[in-house]
Design a protein around this motif. Sequence first.
Motif, PDB file in Angstrom:
ATOM      1  N   LEU A 104      31.638  26.872  31.911  1.00 51.67           N
ATOM      2  CA  LEU A 104      31.156  28.370  32.259  1.00 51.67           C
ATOM      3  C   LEU A 104      31.545  29.680  33.074  1.00 51.67           C
ATOM      4  CD1 LEU A 104      26.919  28.073  30.450  1.00 51.67           C
ATOM      5  CD2 LEU A 104      29.446  28.882  29.408  1.00 51.67           C
ATOM      6  N   PRO A 105      31.059  30.927  33.444  1.00 52.98           N
ATOM      7  CA  PRO A 105      32.006  30.947  34.696  1.00 52.98           C
ATOM      8  C   PRO A 105      30.445  31.519  35.358  1.00 52.98           C
ATOM      9  CG  PRO A 105      30.871  32.922  33.001  1.00 52.98           C
ATOM     10  CD  PRO A 105      31.015  31.955  32.050  1.00 52.98           C
ATOM     11  N   SER A 106      30.845  31.646  37.116  1.00 54.45           N
ATOM     12  CA  SER A 106      29.491  31.972  37.723  1.00 54.45           C
ATOM     13  C   SER A 106      29.294  33.490  37.832  1.00 54.45           C
ATOM     14  CB  SER A 106      30.351  31.638  38.746  1.00 54.45           C
ATOM     15  OG  SER A 106      31.418  32.391  39.642  1.00 54.45           O
ATOM     16  N   VAL A 107      28.173  33.693  38.250  1.00 50.44           N
ATOM     17  CA  VAL A 107      27.859  35.222  38.925  1.00 50.44           C
ATOM     18  C   VAL A 107      28.588  35.666  39.015  1.00 50.44           C
ATOM     19  CG1 VAL A 107      26.175  36.449  39.829  1.00 50.44           C
ATOM     20  CG2 VAL A 107      25.617  34.541  38.614  1.00 50.44           C
ATOM     21  N   ALA A 108      29.518  35.509  40.242  1.00 53.99           N
ATOM     22  CA  ALA A 108      30.873  36.193  41.252  1.00 53.99           C
ATOM     23  C   ALA A 108      32.219  36.397  40.047  1.00 53.99           C
ATOM     24  CB  ALA A 108      31.634  35.254  42.237  1.00 53.99           C
ATOM     25  N   GLU A 109      32.319  35.864  39.770  1.00 56.24           N
ATOM     26  CA  GLU A 109      32.990  35.850  38.485  1.00 56.24           C
ATOM     27  C   GLU A 109      32.408  36.401  37.143  1.00 56.24           C
ATOM     28  OE1 GLU A 109      35.444  31.397  38.006  1.00 56.24           O
ATOM     29  OE2 GLU A 109      34.211  31.919  37.359  1.00 56.24           O
ATOM     30  N   LEU A 110      31.209  37.338  37.003  1.00 56.77           N
ATOM     31  CA  LEU A 110      30.991  38.116  36.046  1.00 56.77           C
ATOM     32  C   LEU A 110      30.621  39.494  36.529  1.00 56.77           C
ATOM     33  CD1 LEU A 110      27.898  35.954  33.870  1.00 56.77           C
ATOM     34  CD2 LEU A 110      29.980  36.930  32.784  1.00 56.77           C
ATOM     35  N   GLU A 111      30.360  39.001  37.392  1.00 56.27           N
ATOM     36  CA  GLU A 111      30.419  40.348  38.493  1.00 56.27           C
ATOM     37  C   GLU A 111      31.545  41.723  38.833  1.00 56.27           C
ATOM     38  OE1 GLU A 111      27.000  40.160  41.827  1.00 56.27           O
ATOM     39  OE2 GLU A 111      28.956  39.620  42.340  1.00 56.27           O
ATOM     40  N   LEU A 112      33.107  40.269  38.723  1.00 59.90           N
ATOM     41  CA  LEU A 112      34.247  40.461  38.449  1.00 59.90           C
ATOM     42  C   LEU A 112      34.752  41.388  37.464  1.00 59.90           C
ATOM     43  CD1 LEU A 112      36.275  38.384  40.550  1.00 59.90           C
ATOM     44  CD2 LEU A 112      35.261  40.156  41.766  1.00 59.90           C
ATOM     45  N   SER A 113      34.471  40.358  36.313  1.00 62.90           N
ATOM     46  CA  SER A 113      34.508  40.976  35.204  1.00 62.90           C
ATOM     47  C   SER A 113      33.729  42.686  34.876  1.00 62.90           C
ATOM     48  CB  SER A 113      34.233  40.083  33.992  1.00 62.90           C
ATOM     49  OG  SER A 113      32.599  39.942  33.515  1.00 62.90           O
ATOM     50  N   VAL A 114      33.400  42.665  35.524  1.00 66.32           N
ATOM     51  CA  VAL A 114      32.256  44.023  34.805  1.00 66.32           C
ATOM     52  C   VAL A 114      32.859  44.823  35.797  1.00 66.32           C
ATOM     53  CG1 VAL A 114      30.267  45.335  35.175  1.00 66.32           C
ATOM     54  CG2 VAL A 114      30.138  43.160  34.421  1.00 66.32           C
ATOM     55  N   ALA A 115      33.101  44.681  36.675  1.00 65.70           N
ATOM     56  CA  ALA A 115      34.594  45.388  37.686  1.00 65.70           C
ATOM     57  C   ALA A 115      35.637  45.773  37.108  1.00 65.70           C
ATOM     58  CB  ALA A 115      34.638  44.425  39.433  1.00 65.70           C
ATOM     59  N   THR A 116      35.855  45.094  36.484  1.00 70.49           N
ATOM     60  CA  THR A 116      37.236  45.766  35.558  1.00 70.49           C
ATOM     61  C   THR A 116      36.617  47.069  35.110  1.00 70.49           C
ATOM     62  OG1 THR A 116      36.745  44.252  33.315  1.00 70.49           O
ATOM     63  CG2 THR A 116      38.479  43.072  35.111  1.00 70.49           C
ATOM     64  N   VAL A 117      35.507  47.301  34.382  1.00 68.51           N
ATOM     65  CA  VAL A 117      35.420  48.473  33.608  1.00 68.51           C
ATOM     66  C   VAL A 117      35.313  49.455  34.631  1.00 68.51           C
ATOM     67  CG1 VAL A 117      33.935  49.147  31.639  1.00 68.51           C
ATOM     68  CG2 VAL A 117      34.516  46.758  32.173  1.00 68.51           C
ATOM     69  N   HIS A 118      34.733  49.446  35.540  1.00 68.74           N
ATOM     70  CA  HIS A 118      33.466  50.154  36.574  1.00 68.74           C
ATOM     71  C   HIS A 118      34.911  50.733  37.179  1.00 68.74           C
ATOM     72  CE1 HIS A 118      30.290  50.119  35.175  1.00 68.74           C
ATOM     73  NE2 HIS A 118      29.657  48.586  34.526  1.00 68.74           N
ATOM     74  N   ARG A 119      35.798  50.275  37.662  1.00 67.90           N
ATOM     75  CA  ARG A 119      37.252  50.120  38.655  1.00 67.90           C
ATOM     76  C   ARG A 119      37.102  51.334  37.892  1.00 67.90           C
ATOM     77  NH1 ARG A 119      41.489  50.740  39.808  1.00 67.90           N
ATOM     78  NH2 ARG A 119      42.490  50.391  37.265  1.00 67.90           N
ATOM     79  N   ARG A 120      37.567  51.877  39.134  1.00 66.16           N
ATOM     80  CA  ARG A 120      38.706  53.742  38.868  1.00 66.16           C
ATOM     81  C   ARG A 120      39.499  54.175  40.262  1.00 66.16           C
ATOM     82  NH1 ARG A 120      36.276  53.117  35.105  1.00 66.16           N
ATOM     83  NH2 ARG A 120      34.923  54.234  33.997  1.00 66.16           N
ATOM     84  N   THR A 121      40.052  55.160  40.045  1.00 65.16           N
ATOM     85  CA  THR A 121      41.322  55.307  41.604  1.00 65.16           C
ATOM     86  C   THR A 121      40.830  56.755  41.641  1.00 65.16           C
ATOM     87  OG1 THR A 121      42.597  53.913  40.817  1.00 65.16           O
ATOM     88  CG2 THR A 121      43.168  56.270  42.665  1.00 65.16           C
ATOM     89  N   THR A 122      40.326  57.367  42.537  1.00 64.65           N
ATOM     90  CA  THR A 122      39.955  58.807  42.629  1.00 64.65           C
ATOM     91  C   THR A 122      40.732  59.869  43.180  1.00 64.65           C
ATOM     92  OG1 THR A 122      38.300  59.506  43.753  1.00 64.65           O
ATOM     93  CG2 THR A 122      39.246  58.461  44.764  1.00 64.65           C
ATOM     94  N   ARG A 123      41.175  60.791  42.631  1.00 66.06           N
ATOM     95  CA  ARG A 123      41.989  61.324  44.100  1.00 66.06           C
ATOM     96  C   ARG A 123      41.634  63.175  43.875  1.00 66.06           C
ATOM     97  NH1 ARG A 123      44.204  59.592  39.359  1.00 66.06           N
ATOM     98  NH2 ARG A 123      46.159  58.581  39.349  1.00 66.06           N
ATOM     99  N   ILE A 124      40.198  62.263  44.745  1.00 69.88           N
ATOM    100  CA  ILE A 124      39.467  63.874  45.637  1.00 69.88           C
ATOM    101  C   ILE A 124      39.367  62.669  46.628  1.00 69.88           C
ATOM    102  CG2 ILE A 124      38.297  64.730  43.669  1.00 69.88           C
ATOM    103  CD1 ILE A 124      36.042  63.129  44.139  1.00 69.88           C
ATOM    104  N   ALA A 125      38.495  63.284  48.091  1.00 65.83           N
ATOM    105  CA  ALA A 125      38.979  63.158  49.848  1.00 65.83           C
ATOM    106  C   ALA A 125      37.300  62.359  49.394  1.00 65.83           C
ATOM    107  CB  ALA A 125      38.211  64.517  50.367  1.00 65.83           C
ATOM    108  N   LEU A 126      37.577  61.195  50.199  1.00 63.50           N
ATOM    109  CA  LEU A 126      36.766  60.224  50.180  1.00 63.50           C
ATOM    110  C   LEU A 126      35.121  60.656  50.809  1.00 63.50           C
ATOM    111  CD1 LEU A 126      38.408  57.121  50.054  1.00 63.50           C
ATOM    112  CD2 LEU A 126      37.217  58.165  47.895  1.00 63.50           C
ATOM    113  N   ASP A 127      34.050  60.450  51.115  1.00 68.37           N
ATOM    114  CA  ASP A 127      33.147  60.501  51.955  1.00 68.37           C
ATOM    115  C   ASP A 127      33.598  60.313  53.559  1.00 68.37           C
ATOM    116  OD1 ASP A 127      32.000  61.934  50.167  1.00 68.37           O
ATOM    117  OD2 ASP A 127      30.617  60.671  49.529  1.00 68.37           O
ATOM    118  N   ASP A 128      33.107  60.695  54.145  1.00 71.79           N
ATOM    119  CA  ASP A 128      33.287  60.063  55.851  1.00 71.79           C
ATOM    120  C   ASP A 128      32.508  59.478  56.333  1.00 71.79           C
ATOM    121  OD1 ASP A 128      34.293  60.345  58.550  1.00 71.79           O
ATOM    122  OD2 ASP A 128      33.657  62.465  59.110  1.00 71.79           O
ATOM    123  N   LEU A 129      32.510  58.297  55.782  1.00 73.63           N
ATOM    124  CA  LEU A 129      31.396  57.472  56.030  1.00 73.63           C
ATOM    125  C   LEU A 129      32.324  56.287  56.382  1.00 73.63           C
ATOM    126  CD1 LEU A 129      28.395  57.570  52.609  1.00 73.63           C
ATOM    127  CD2 LEU A 129      28.868  59.101  55.206  1.00 73.63           C
TER     128      LEU A 129
END
Length: 336
Positions: A104-129
């Motif tokens: 069975l997948p670990s919690v970390a592996e499940l987090e990565l799989s969720v990230a495949t859905v939420h990952r985006r590439t942005t084309r605007i300036a990132l915050d200065d943080l």
Amino acid sequence: MLTTEVLERVVRAATRAPSVHNTQPWTVEVGLSRGRGMVDVRVDPARSLRHGDPLSREATISCGALVDHLVVAARREGLDAEVTVTAGDGDLRLARVSLSPGDLPSVAELELSVATVHRRTTRIALDDLVVDDALVARLVRMVADAQAHLVVLPPGSAARGVVLRQVARAEALATEDLVGRAEEEAWTGRAAAADGAGDGVPVEEPWAGHPGAAPGPGSRRLSDRAGPGDATEHGAVLALLTTPGDSPDDWLRAGRALSRLLLEATVAGLTASFATTVLENPTTRHEVVRSLGLVGAPQVLLQLGYGEPGVRTPRRALGTAAVRGDHLETGGASTA
């Protein structure tokens, strides 16, 4: 149990992988026999950027990202995934991913799989943080585990200034390249089909008119994203992903490492922004290597930081599957 439905879910999730201009320059052939699955990944020359990527370096990096997404998607289903690299073996097949029932997948592996859905590439300036040093160090170690190297260019450093100057030079040259501009424009503004499948970068941006938005939706040019203050001093991470060599095997490795970097960064709440033009121009790419004294080959230049995520880009529909006995066949350019 590994079924055709599970295998299709894995492949469909893997196609969320990032690719240059969302070209999705891959074909995937899958098979299922005696409870074990097989996925062959090949470059699709018809979907490579002939002018901007004549050697299919970026297309192969994109395919490498797909391979890593396959591994992540397989683990979500409780499958073990063994990757056999075949790049350079004389055909277009880059890798074979063998799937079999696992733990069975670990919690970390499940987090990565969720990230495949939420990952985006942005084309605007990132915050200065400023991104926490401990997080940056963790990402560097993670890339090293993938047999690549992440060269971090700290704010205010001479190395960062060198790279940004070459970025400005490459982007100015790209602006004058009419063929390159036409190729870029051909992959931007593509609308998704009615069923949500498609490719390219959509015209409609939810942050149209944002002060840091690029003038065109497909632009990957750092100079088009006017952020606050001096880019040399900006708080976002600027980093080069490098590989030991510069062969198709290395390009595939870079894509796998990039995928894992982006997914781990997404889990940590970071957004990615690319500035690849400098590495597409042979002259500026060579100058980056020479000026920084790099031992390896630079494959990807990106920013990681905090800011608004980009739009969800469309994906091509999977090819029609035909079940023959216990074998599932999909293939050809129509397969995402």
